[in-house]
Write a protein that holds these residues in place. Sequence first.
Motif, PDB file in Angstrom:
ATOM      1  N   GLY A 179       0.473  -1.689  -0.338  1.00 39.79           N
ATOM      2  CA  GLY A 179      -0.217   0.054  -0.120  1.00 39.79           C
ATOM      3  C   GLY A 179       0.819   0.955   0.100  1.00 39.79           C
ATOM      4  N   ALA A 180       2.389   1.314  -0.448  1.00 44.63           N
ATOM      5  CA  ALA A 180       3.009   2.122  -0.109  1.00 44.63           C
ATOM      6  C   ALA A 180       3.315   2.192  -1.864  1.00 44.63           C
ATOM      7  CB  ALA A 180       4.586   1.826   0.412  1.00 44.63           C
ATOM      8  N   PHE A 181       4.069   4.139  -1.703  1.00 41.98           N
ATOM      9  CA  PHE A 181       4.459   4.250  -3.769  1.00 41.98           C
ATOM     10  C   PHE A 181       6.265   4.048  -3.291  1.00 41.98           C
ATOM     11  CE2 PHE A 181       0.349   6.135  -3.919  1.00 41.98           C
ATOM     12  CZ  PHE A 181       0.644   6.353  -5.039  1.00 41.98           C
ATOM     13  N   ILE A 182       6.672   3.636  -4.315  1.00 44.03           N
ATOM     14  CA  ILE A 182       7.562   2.788  -4.724  1.00 44.03           C
ATOM     15  C   ILE A 182       8.484   3.510  -5.658  1.00 44.03           C
ATOM     16  CG2 ILE A 182       7.309   0.631  -2.959  1.00 44.03           C
ATOM     17  CD1 ILE A 182       6.975  -0.697  -5.920  1.00 44.03           C
ATOM     18  N   ASP A 205      -5.655   2.518   4.665  1.00 44.89           N
ATOM     19  CA  ASP A 205      -6.357   2.093   5.900  1.00 44.89           C
ATOM     20  C   ASP A 205      -6.953   3.131   5.466  1.00 44.89           C
ATOM     21  OD1 ASP A 205      -5.100  -0.052   5.879  1.00 44.89           O
ATOM     22  OD2 ASP A 205      -3.892   0.237   7.270  1.00 44.89           O
ATOM     23  N   ALA A 206      -7.100   4.179   5.477  1.00 44.47           N
ATOM     24  CA  ALA A 206      -8.311   5.059   5.790  1.00 44.47           C
ATOM     25  C   ALA A 206      -9.593   5.316   5.071  1.00 44.47           C
ATOM     26  CB  ALA A 206      -6.929   6.349   6.093  1.00 44.47           C
ATOM     27  N   ARG A 249     -12.155  -5.148   6.017  1.00 46.38           N
ATOM     28  CA  ARG A 249     -11.832  -6.152   5.452  1.00 46.38           C
ATOM     29  C   ARG A 249     -10.604  -6.038   5.012  1.00 46.38           C
ATOM     30  NH1 ARG A 249     -15.485  -9.816   1.965  1.00 46.38           N
ATOM     31  NH2 ARG A 249     -17.044  -9.087   3.388  1.00 46.38           N
ATOM     32  N   PHE A 250      -9.867  -5.237   4.473  1.00 46.18           N
ATOM     33  CA  PHE A 250      -8.825  -5.088   3.648  1.00 46.18           C
ATOM     34  C   PHE A 250      -8.158  -4.624   4.701  1.00 46.18           C
ATOM     35  CE2 PHE A 250     -11.831  -5.673  -0.256  1.00 46.18           C
ATOM     36  CZ  PHE A 250     -11.944  -7.210  -0.529  1.00 46.18           C
ATOM     37  N   VAL A 251      -8.295  -3.501   5.774  1.00 44.25           N
ATOM     38  CA  VAL A 251      -7.732  -2.459   6.250  1.00 44.25           C
ATOM     39  C   VAL A 251      -6.096  -3.231   6.711  1.00 44.25           C
ATOM     40  CG1 VAL A 251      -6.910  -1.999   8.767  1.00 44.25           C
ATOM     41  CG2 VAL A 251      -9.645  -1.187   7.252  1.00 44.25           C
ATOM     42  N   GLY A 252      -5.213  -3.158   6.503  1.00 43.93           N
ATOM     43  CA  GLY A 252      -3.461  -4.186   6.914  1.00 43.93           C
ATOM     44  C   GLY A 252      -3.541  -5.248   5.618  1.00 43.93           C
ATOM     45  N   LYS A 253      -4.267  -5.531   5.194  1.00 40.75           N
ATOM     46  CA  LYS A 253      -4.215  -6.696   4.043  1.00 40.75           C
ATOM     47  C   LYS A 253      -4.751  -6.282   2.863  1.00 40.75           C
ATOM     48  CE  LYS A 253      -7.763  -8.990   6.415  1.00 40.75           C
ATOM     49  NZ  LYS A 253      -8.290  -9.797   6.442  1.00 40.75           N
ATOM     50  N   ASN A 254      -4.139  -6.850   1.796  1.00 43.84           N
ATOM     51  CA  ASN A 254      -4.999  -6.956   0.320  1.00 43.84           C
ATOM     52  C   ASN A 254      -4.681  -5.586  -0.376  1.00 43.84           C
ATOM     53  OD1 ASN A 254      -6.085  -7.583  -2.204  1.00 43.84           O
ATOM     54  ND2 ASN A 254      -8.514  -8.050  -0.988  1.00 43.84           N
TER      55      ASN A 254
END
Length: 538
Positions: A179-182, A205-206, A249-254
């Motif tokens: 979930g980060a820009f790389i 997540d927000a 349900r996707f917070v912290g994943k997917n």
Amino acid sequence: MVRKLVLCSAILLSGAVSAQIKRPKLVVGIMIDQMRWDYLYRYYDRYPEGGFKRLLNGGFKCENTMIPYIPTYTACGHSCVYTGSVPAVHGMTGNSWFDNDKGREVYCTEDDSVQTVGSTSDEGKESPRNLLATTVTDELRLATNFGSKVIGISFKDRASILPAGHLANAAYWYDHKTGAFITSTYYQKDLPDWVKAFNAQKLPDAYYKEGWNTVYPLASYTESTADSVAWEGTPFGPDQTHFPYNLSRFVGKNYGALGTTPFGNSIVEEMCKAALTGENLGKGEHTDFLAVSFSSTDYVGHAFGPNSIEAEDTYLRLDRTLADLLATLDEKVGKGQYLVFLTADHGAAHAAGFLQEHNVPAGTVSLAAWRKGLEDRIEKVFFTPRLIRDVLNYQVYLNRPLMDSMMLDPRKVENEVVKYLMAQPGVARAFALDRMDNEPLPEVIRTSVENGYFPRRSGDIQVILMPAWMEGFKTGTTHGLWNPYDAHIPLVWFGWGVKPGSLHRTVYMTDIAVTLAAMLHIQMPNGAVGHVIEEVAD
């Protein structure tokens, strides 16, 4: 005499300064992935004044802009817009292709010689090295002796990397795993502090906690079909078939699920705003360039189709996103000091199920099934397995080294492949690419095929489908063909040096970079085949 020479030199020097080439402080290239031209007007009455309407009413509209090649895919489209060229020259023959030199499938921006910067995933092992031509962003860097800054930003890697070009200061894309820009070591060894600060906000997540509901009352979405129909997918799980979508349900994943919501566009815009400040874009001596591509429109279209409430809501939210970006540019750079062009990499077909319900001929084909059928047929006829290397991008790749070693007549193999394909539902034409001159084709199709043909990365047999037929996608939609629903794209110019107006004669995607180069008084990209749109560059 000496005093006269000094005086003359001073006058000449002063004249050179006063006649300095005028350029905008910043160019912003806006690509909207899978945006059909008609989206400019389909929801026009629902757009407020600050986004699409501001561009349309205050800018110059090229209403009949076409893509002159196939396949109409993301990598090809982004490359074409920025190189002013076609796959036959710049080499981007698909998002992936079977490379006849390497003997394997290749992803358009893959590069194992670089490493991910910004996460521990492999999603940063990317670069523009497979792009064979320069971009207008490259030419800007060269024209200013690398004084201009060029930054590419998108949710998709290829949509950031290819527009930014070979000489970019940086390109940033979204890591689906974190979930980060790389970015990659092609550009830099570490993320700038402003990118680290941006990633630390954990915006995905927000957005997930907020969930996705329609921005306006559901009953007001009269430009779309019902909220849940058979030809729409369920990307958030089989239990979520309609609004509102619970994404907690996707917070912290997917983190990849964010792309199939309007928030994928929102986070890209927030990243652009951070880049404007973090890189001081538009503040230097030379023209800077921000190449941004909004990808969620593509993900949503693939999942739900063009006639869905999800698609309508995504565009209504994108309109707000564009309005906010333009307002930020007004504040950070100044009205009239920046130049914007807005276009798309391709369009999309209506969902096959939607058309069939309304008695329009349409259907889907399976390239995987074609491959299996061809492998069985060719092995049976020629007593040799593995003669089919791949079926990709509506092309069949034959194993020519094996045919040579077995002393098989390639024409006989090609003819057998064509015979099989022509018997398949939805196929209008199938022919050997090196014999396309012998194929009776409408000129628009012939030109599209020729412009997409790069022998080292193209197949041997080309397939042309009937209108409204497409690969796979029992739900949602896709793109890739020559037909107007895929090839007719928006093109709007706005801001510095642009007079409001419109143009209805046909122009092409290849004309964008060439026109931009003329406006900036720089060399056009080295593979450009387009022409200046004089009404814009005047």
